[in-house]
Write a protein that holds these residues in place. Structure first.
Motif, PDB file in Angstrom:
ATOM      1  N   ALA A  32       0.812  -1.227   0.000  1.00  0.00           N
ATOM      2  CA  ALA A  32       0.000   0.000   0.000  1.00  0.00           C
ATOM      3  C   ALA A  32       0.843   1.274   0.000  1.00  0.00           C
ATOM      4  N   GLY A  33       1.863   1.283  -0.872  1.00  0.00           N
ATOM      5  CA  GLY A  33       2.641   2.505  -1.053  1.00  0.00           C
ATOM      6  C   GLY A  33       3.783   2.699  -0.082  1.00  0.00           C
ATOM      7  N   ARG A  34       3.924   1.766   0.867  1.00  0.00           N
ATOM      8  CA  ARG A  34       4.994   1.903   1.857  1.00  0.00           C
ATOM      9  C   ARG A  34       5.962   0.731   1.791  1.00  0.00           C
ATOM     10  N   VAL A  35       7.218   0.971   2.159  1.00  0.00           N
ATOM     11  CA  VAL A  35       8.153  -0.137   2.333  1.00  0.00           C
ATOM     12  C   VAL A  35       7.931  -0.663   3.739  1.00  0.00           C
ATOM     13  N   VAL A  36       7.432  -1.887   3.851  1.00  0.00           N
ATOM     14  CA  VAL A  36       7.056  -2.413   5.163  1.00  0.00           C
ATOM     15  C   VAL A  36       8.117  -3.340   5.752  1.00  0.00           C
ATOM     16  N   GLU A  37       9.100  -3.699   4.937  1.00  0.00           N
ATOM     17  CA  GLU A  37      10.097  -4.657   5.426  1.00  0.00           C
ATOM     18  C   GLU A  37      11.327  -4.579   4.523  1.00  0.00           C
ATOM     19  N   THR A  38      12.515  -4.582   5.112  1.00  0.00           N
ATOM     20  CA  THR A  38      13.725  -4.747   4.300  1.00  0.00           C
ATOM     21  C   THR A  38      14.644  -5.727   5.018  1.00  0.00           C
ATOM     22  N   GLY A  39      15.414  -6.467   4.257  1.00  0.00           N
ATOM     23  CA  GLY A  39      16.341  -7.409   4.877  1.00  0.00           C
ATOM     24  C   GLY A  39      16.976  -8.285   3.820  1.00  0.00           C
ATOM     25  N   THR A  40      17.886  -9.150   4.255  1.00  0.00           N
ATOM     26  CA  THR A  40      18.473 -10.087   3.313  1.00  0.00           C
ATOM     27  C   THR A  40      17.441 -11.153   2.986  1.00  0.00           C
TER      28      THR A  40
END
Ligand code: ADP
Ligand code: ADP
Length: 249
Positions: free
Chosen positions: A233-241
């Motif tokens: 929904a337009g947002r980055v909700v998670e980042t990781g390897t």
């Protein structure tokens, strides 16, 4: 070290009935030489984010907040959203190139693939001689698996996989630091897809560019990415390897 820093980016699509917040408050770094997988369901804002960074947005899209900074190897910083027409021309291709899902958006249908590489070089590397340009076109096409004699082919004379390879060769023409790939293999069959993924990885090792690889296909994403960012929904909700996210239940 980061090659791209996106901060608090917002993009709306404006219409008579109001605004769709396609990208909302996105902050994301791209590290030099990494393959960042950008995932998320259809409509989550992946293409809008990529197109904002590549400065390819057109009305009714409108950037409502934030900044995008491109960092050159020499340490200088470029305010991507502030680039004027002329600087933008040099930024695209030389520093950042885009490969779209449909090669027909990346390639010009009425120009042979060799001539398209030649055009990019002629416009952006004016000191290269005609012979040097031909040599470079042949070398680039061969590097992505297209033989020298196919350089006189028009896009429609090539298979879908070959067209995407040609689009990648053109993107590589000026050795950009960043290549944005928006679902580049989605339209291809699985075997061809695997070949091209392997090729992208090999090219990255050789040339050292960073990739933003957009896909909705999770298994593909796990295979190619050094790091993954997931949009919702337009947002980055998670980042990781890939590994770390894989463990998340
Ligand atoms: P994704 O690439 O993840 O599928 P998009 O960036 O294409 O997502 O779309 C994000 C949101 O913006 C969606 O709600 C979509 O409907 C909307 N959108 C995309 N393009 C347009 C457009 N040209 N006009 C209006 N709304 C758009
Ligand atoms: P227009 O300004 O008429 O909309 P285009 O959208 O075709 O023209 O191209 C605008 C600029 O974007 C040009 O400088 C072109 O070199 C660049 N460009 C077009 N396609 C790509 C791509 N796949 N990757 C990087 N730059 C591109």
């Amino acid at each position: 070290m980061n090659v791209l820093e996106i901060r608090d980016l917002g993009v709306d699509y404006l219409s008579g009935t109001g605004a769709v917040h396609a990208v909302s408050g996105v902050s994301l770094d791209l590290r030099r030489g990494e393959i960042l997988g950008l995932a998320g369901e259809s409509g989550s804002g992946k293409s809008t984010l990529a197109n904002a960074v590549a400065r390819l947005l057109r009305p009714p899209a409108s950037i409502t907040s934030g900044s995008v900074v491109y960092r050159r190897q020499d340490g200088s910083a470029v305010d991507v959203l502030g680039l004027g027409r002329n600087d933008l021309r040099a930024f695209r291709w030389k520093e950042l190139a885009v490969v779209f899902q449909s090669a027909m958006n990346s390639l010009n249908p009425v120009i042979t693939v060799g001539a398209q590489i030649d055009d990019v070089l002629r416009i952006h590397a004016p000191r290269m001689s005609r012979a040097e340009r031909t040599e470079r076109s042949v070398e680039l096409l061969q590097r992505v698996g297209i033989s020298a004699d196919r350089r006189r082919s028009y896009p429609h004379e090539l298979s879908g996989g070959m067209r995407q390879r040609a689009a990648i060769a053109i993107a590589l023409a000026l050795n950009p630091e960043i290549i944005i790939m928006d679902e580049p293999t989605t339209a291809l069959d699985v075997v061809v897809q695997r070949d091209i993924l392997a090729e992208i990885k090999a090219l990255r090792e050789e040339y050292g560019f960073a990739v933003v690889f957009i896909t909705h296909d999770l298994s593909l994403l796990m295979e190619i990415s050094d790091r993954i960012a997931i949009m919702y929904a337009g947002r980055v909700v998670e980042t990781g390897t890939a590994k770390a996210l894989h463990r998340t239940p």
